[in-house]
Design an enzyme around this catalytic site. Structure first.
Site, PDB file in Angstrom:
ATOM      1  N   ASN A   7       0.810  -1.214   0.000  1.00  9.07           N
ATOM      2  CA  ASN A   7       0.000   0.000   0.000  1.00  9.07           C
ATOM      3  C   ASN A   7       0.852   1.276   0.000  1.00  9.07           C
ATOM      4  OD1 ASN A   7      -2.730   1.276   0.378  1.00  9.07           O
ATOM      5  ND2 ASN A   7      -1.730   2.012   2.241  1.00  9.07           N
ATOM      6  N   ASN A  57      -1.149   0.738   7.212  1.00  6.30           N
ATOM      7  CA  ASN A  57      -1.373   1.687   6.121  1.00  6.30           C
ATOM      8  C   ASN A  57      -0.209   2.662   6.009  1.00  6.30           C
ATOM      9  OD1 ASN A  57      -2.488   3.356   4.155  1.00  6.30           O
ATOM     10  ND2 ASN A  57      -4.539   3.233   5.010  1.00  6.30           N
ATOM     11  N   ASP A  90      -4.331   7.270   7.115  1.00  3.70           N
ATOM     12  CA  ASP A  90      -3.737   6.825   5.864  1.00  3.70           C
ATOM     13  C   ASP A  90      -2.252   7.175   5.892  1.00  3.70           C
ATOM     14  OD1 ASP A  90      -3.387   5.973   3.135  1.00  3.70           O
ATOM     15  OD2 ASP A  90      -5.495   6.390   2.772  1.00  3.70           O
TER      16      ASP A  90
END
Length: 295
Positions: free
Chosen positions: A130, A174, A221
């Protein structure tokens, strides 16, 4: 006394471009860098090269990378190979671009002169990757969430592209970042709202895992550090960037225009402009900060 002094320095370093509102309180000025929906909802990245160009994935559609040159509008930089979709971006000291390719289970490397794309690292056991972070010595770290199971992994990629699992059975990993001195590794878990910190050695080994901070609501995030070690976190669903000191104190939040920021990076001639990618807007916002980014 030393802790209080260091915290004061950390707080002062994030009081950037401010104005007073009607109540006399100071707020950070957030502006649009791009128009809305120039990027798809896969907007991520972002990263700035030595020339000050900003790179953001999903220009117009997924599977692309856009470039925003200083003072200009976004344009297409490159289309990634079929089956590849970009997410996090980082540059090494040589100026090479590394891109997390979450559909191909790769970390891609892009030659900035020829735009040739190669697979730098591949691991089938990765669900994604990610986001990626790079240590001062050039070692990469990749977060690897498995959203449907609310689990995740953490990987290391050495300078030859060898992939090593550092930790499995985590929450939805993340955002990932390395401290300015290269001695700490930060990883957040979006759904669990935890921010973890590890001791990091020169070979990229981690130890002494500790909970740095836990948010009570919203998501998380991407993350970036400034040069003094403060951690800037995109708070997905909260519409803000939260700033943590190296000791884990919440010292500042910046309210954004959009609700779902996906990542942040530093740029500008003095590296004191913070760019934020916004998912639902398909746009980039920015604000000024008094402390420069670490990279």
């Amino acid at each position: 006394m030393k802790k209080k002094f260091l915290l004061s320095i950390a707080i002062l370093s994030v009081i950037g471009a401010m104005k007073c509102n009607a109540q006399g309180l100071e707020t950070t000025v957030v502006q649009d860098l791009t128009e809305e929906h120039v990027f798809s909802q896969g907007i991520e990245g972002p990263a700035v090269d030595k020339a000050g160009n900003l790179y953001v994935v999903s220009f117009g559609k997924d599977g692309t990378i856009g470039i925003i040159k200083p003072g200009q509008k976004p344009e297409l930089f490159i289309e990634l190979p079929k089956g590849s979709t970009g997410n996090g971006i980082r540059f090494n000291k040589a100026g090479e671009m590394f891109v997390a390719d979450y559909t191909g289970h790769n970390v891609l490397k892009i030659n900035m002169k020829t735009k040739a794309v190669s697979v730098f690292a591949h691991e089938e056991k990765m669900t994604q990757p990610n986001d990626i972070a790079m240590s001062p010595s050039g070692i990469l770290f990749a977060s690897d969430p498995k959203w449907k199971d609310q689990t995740g992994q953490l990987w290391r990629i050495d300078k030859k592209g060898t992939v090593t699992l550092l930790e499995g059975n985590m929450g939805t990993t993340n955002g990932v970042e390395v401290s300015p001195d290269g001695k700490k590794l930060y990883v957040n878990e979006s759904i669990q709202r935890n921010v973890w910190v590890y001791d990091l050695d020169k070979k990229g080994n981690i130890s002494n895992k500790k909970l740095l901070y836990k948010f009570e609501d919203g998501g998380m995030d991407g993350m970036r550090c400034d040069k003094v070690g403060n951690l800037y976190i995109a708070r997905y669903g909260k519409g803000e960037v939260a700033v943590l000191s190296p000791s884990g104190a919440l010292i500042h939040t910046v309210k954004l225009k959009g609700k779902n920021p996906t990542n942040v990076t530093f740029g500008g001639p003095d590296r004191k402009t913070i760019y934020v990618t916004l998912q639902e807007r398909g746009a980039v916002e920015y604000f000024r900060n008094s402390s420069a980014g670490r990279e």
